[in-house]
Design an enzyme around this catalytic site. Structure first.
Site, PDB file in Angstrom:
ATOM      1  CE  LYS A  62     -34.875   7.982   2.033  1.00 53.02           C
ATOM      2  NZ  LYS A  62     -34.699   8.376   3.455  1.00 53.02           N
TER       3      LYS A  62
ATOM      4  CG  HIS B 260     -36.482   4.745   0.158  1.00 52.24           C
ATOM      5  ND1 HIS B 260     -35.530   5.025  -0.797  1.00 52.24           N
ATOM      6  CD2 HIS B 260     -35.820   4.756   1.353  1.00 52.24           C
ATOM      7  CE1 HIS B 260     -34.347   5.183  -0.222  1.00 52.24           C
ATOM      8  NE2 HIS B 260     -34.502   5.036   1.087  1.00 52.24           N
TER       9      HIS B 260
END
Length: 238
Positions: A115, A117
């Site tokens: 991921k 973010h």
């Protein structure tokens, strides 16, 4: 109770758990008989599809089997890790069931893609530390286990054990330098135990499936038993 009597009692309880599990899998449509092509290219007379534990009741019952098998195994661990993707709901369900039984342990899982973010990274849940139990459905070649071990070790924890639903007890395969695939003399479970040094807890094994088929009468089940026996003769390991 003597040690021998205790061992016999524990063995009988494990056999009963395995037989109940096989029956549950048949009733749920998770374990089917026929002709199925495996990832190794073999024609198997049975197929175990953990993706068909597809409602709350089935998943809850499955978690009970995992928890009972783990408790009976005596394997100690500090937390649970569920490898993406099937291991995520399995690990979560087992963690919930163990907590219900009074054994509350942390749980974590991984993403296939990092991921970029928020918290970022590929790991989600509790920090990986201590002795980690990996929960998955089956083991075909040990590849998924190696990937999980690498993630766990990179986080500074110890990959200690693996819990699976079914041990097929058949020869693993490996790819040669020329790209061809060949059978090896050990199963994926034996590889994880002997080469990687992890403990393995399986709810049921191929021999439990054969015991189930032997204990049920009827021409159809007899045919399935004969095919499974022939498959074990060809691909089985000691």
């Amino acid at each position: 109770m003597s040690l021998d009597a205790g061992a016999v009692g524990a063995g009988a309880k494990k056999d009963s758990l395995a037989q109940d599990f096989v029956q549950f899998c048949v009733d749920s449509g998770v374990l089917r008989f026929g002709e199925f092509k495996t990832k190794a290219g073999r024609l198997s007379p049975y197929f175990f599809n953990a993706g068909l534990f597809d409602d709350g009741a089935k998943l809850g019952r499955l978690a009970q089997f995992y928890a009972q098998a783990l408790i009976a195994s005596g394997i100690e661990f500090d937390m649970i890790f569920g490898p993406a993707y099937k291991g995520i709901p399995l690990g979560a369900a087992v963690a919930i069931e163990l907590a219900r039984l009074g054994r509350n342990v942390p749980f974590a899982y991984n993403r296939k893609e990092a991921k970029d973010h928020g918290e970022g990274g590929t790991l989600v849940g509790a920090p990986l530390k201590g002795r980690v139990l990996i929960v998955d459905d089956v083991m075909s070649a040990g590849t998924a286990a190696r990937e999980s071990i690498a993630l766990i070790q990179a986080a500074g924890a110890t990959a200690h054990a693996v819990a699976i639903a079914l041990d097929r007890q058949e020869k693993a395969t490996e790819k040669a330098a020329d790209g061809s695939v060949r059978d090896v003399d050990h199963s994926a479970v034996q590889y994880v135990q002997n080469a990687l040094g992890l403990k393995v807890c399986a709810i049921a094994r191929l021999e439990d499936l054969l015991q189930y088929l032997t204990g049920h009468t009827g021409a159809e089940l007899n045919q399935h038993r004969d095919r499974v026996l022939a498959y074990r003769e060809r691909y089985g390991v000691a």
